[in-house]
Design a protein around this motif. Structure first.
Motif, PDB file in Angstrom:
ATOM      1  N   LEU A  89       0.793  -1.470   0.044  1.00 44.93           N
ATOM      2  CA  LEU A  89       0.066  -0.015   0.225  1.00 44.93           C
ATOM      3  C   LEU A  89       0.923   1.277  -0.123  1.00 44.93           C
ATOM      4  CD1 LEU A  89      -2.771  -0.966   2.452  1.00 44.93           C
ATOM      5  CD2 LEU A  89      -3.321  -0.639   0.021  1.00 44.93           C
ATOM      6  N   ASP A  90       2.283   1.160  -0.382  1.00 52.18           N
ATOM      7  CA  ASP A  90       3.191   2.300  -0.279  1.00 52.18           C
ATOM      8  C   ASP A  90       3.829   2.054  -1.586  1.00 52.18           C
ATOM      9  OD1 ASP A  90       4.793   4.057  -0.059  1.00 52.18           O
ATOM     10  OD2 ASP A  90       5.593   3.216   1.978  1.00 52.18           O
ATOM     11  N   PRO A 102      -6.103   4.898  -0.514  1.00 50.89           N
ATOM     12  CA  PRO A 102      -5.089   4.555  -0.440  1.00 50.89           C
ATOM     13  C   PRO A 102      -4.773   3.587  -1.687  1.00 50.89           C
ATOM     14  CG  PRO A 102      -5.707   4.841   1.718  1.00 50.89           C
ATOM     15  CD  PRO A 102      -6.808   4.951   1.259  1.00 50.89           C
ATOM     16  N   ILE A 103      -5.631   2.824  -1.809  1.00 51.92           N
ATOM     17  CA  ILE A 103      -5.495   1.749  -2.690  1.00 51.92           C
ATOM     18  C   ILE A 103      -5.208   2.264  -4.000  1.00 51.92           C
ATOM     19  CG2 ILE A 103      -6.700  -0.360  -4.026  1.00 51.92           C
ATOM     20  CD1 ILE A 103      -8.002  -0.820  -1.113  1.00 51.92           C
ATOM     21  N   VAL A 124      -1.918   4.257  -4.426  1.00 53.05           N
ATOM     22  CA  VAL A 124      -0.567   3.416  -4.695  1.00 53.05           C
ATOM     23  C   VAL A 124      -0.749   3.203  -6.135  1.00 53.05           C
ATOM     24  CG1 VAL A 124      -1.482   1.221  -4.149  1.00 53.05           C
ATOM     25  CG2 VAL A 124       0.863   1.950  -3.607  1.00 53.05           C
ATOM     26  N   HIS A 125      -1.734   2.897  -6.833  1.00 52.91           N
ATOM     27  CA  HIS A 125      -1.718   2.424  -8.082  1.00 52.91           C
ATOM     28  C   HIS A 125      -1.139   3.788  -9.175  1.00 52.91           C
ATOM     29  CE1 HIS A 125      -3.156  -1.545  -8.008  1.00 52.91           C
ATOM     30  NE2 HIS A 125      -4.071  -1.383  -7.452  1.00 52.91           N
ATOM     31  N   LEU A 152      -4.264  -2.045   5.749  1.00 57.79           N
ATOM     32  CA  LEU A 152      -5.398  -2.615   5.055  1.00 57.79           C
ATOM     33  C   LEU A 152      -6.763  -2.319   5.131  1.00 57.79           C
ATOM     34  CD1 LEU A 152      -6.097  -4.037   2.343  1.00 57.79           C
ATOM     35  CD2 LEU A 152      -6.015  -6.428   3.789  1.00 57.79           C
ATOM     36  N   ALA A 182      -7.384   1.346   4.501  1.00 60.51           N
ATOM     37  CA  ALA A 182      -7.639   1.419   3.268  1.00 60.51           C
ATOM     38  C   ALA A 182      -8.938   1.170   2.717  1.00 60.51           C
ATOM     39  CB  ALA A 182      -6.442   0.719   2.499  1.00 60.51           C
TER      40      ALA A 182
END
Length: 245
Positions: free
Chosen positions: A29-30, A66-67, A70-71, A194, A197
């Protein structure tokens, strides 16, 4: 087969020997730990096919959760490295619903945070698109970014309804508040990052009407429906008189 660590340069270097194409799924997630990976990819310069998210808003300075963030960050890192890159942005994977199996062992209610409707995509269609791009090479298709979706927008309640019809059960979806969803995910042992997120995604991810023809463009066949996916995976869900383990 090479076993290693995506955040460790020497591990990545060993995995890239003799490789001219890479399918990359970033599991963290980073994006910060991806530095060694990107450096090794830049040194070898393979064709990189990155699995991203259709929820990315290209016009936004920050993404909804956050998901998705990160993408977006990974896409920026890979593009900034000057790689031969194809980005496949996937919508919600149908296989995510396998996470409901244990709830269905206990009763006819699937509960969780509600989400806006998405064009749920069969993971087999995603795999077929990835394969086509990897085998075709970076010059085989006209664009460097594709959005992989299923054929129709579905809310979670509609997915549960289709699953119930196939199982012969009167299933229903029950939306729960984010605080309760967080508590349940923590009780299941999910990592705190998680949990947060997923909770942020349920609260902040905007609705989307995105349905594309990119699966057919890349694979030569239209994407399968969620109903078909359910029929094909029915044995992995509990039915009257039978449970799954």
């Amino acid at each position: 087969m090479v076993v290693g660590d995506l955040t460790d340069g020497p591990s990545v270097r060993a995995a890239l020997r003799g490789v001219d194409a890479v399918f990359l799924v970033w599991p963290l997630l980073d994006s910060a730990p991806a530095g060694p990976l990107v450096a090794e990819l830049a040194a070898v310069s393979p064709h990189v096919v990155y699995l991203s998210s259709t929820a990315i808003d290209g016009a936004a300075r920050r993404q909804s959760d956050p998901i998705v963030q990160v993408h977006a960050d990974m896409e920026a890192l890979l593009r900034g490295a000057g790689l031969r890159l194809t980005v496949l942005r996937s919508d919600t994977l149908a296989s995510n619903t396998l996470g409901w199996a244990h709830q269905l062992c206990a009763g006819d209610v699937v509960s969780g945070p509600d989400m806006p409707a998405t064009a749920v995509v069969d993971e087999r269609d995603v795999a077929a698109a990835v394969t086509a791009v990897l085998l075709g090479g970076p010059g085989a298709f006209a664009r460097d970014t594709y959005a992989l979706t299923g054929p129709a927008l579905l809310r979670r309640a509609e997915q549960v309804g289709l699953l119930g019809a196939a199982l012969g059960r009167d299933l229903r979806f029950e939306a729960v508040p984010a605080a309760l969803a967080r508590a349940r995910m923590r009780a299941d042992g999910r990592p705190e990052a998680l949990v947060e997120a997923l909770a942020e995604a349920s609260l902040r991810r905007p609705a989307s009407a995105l349905v594309t023809g990119d699966v057919e463009l890349l694979t030569g066949r239209p994407p399968g429906s969620f109903a078909r996916w359910v029929r094909d995976r029915l044995g992995e869900f509990p039915s009257p008189g039978r449970t799954v383990t």
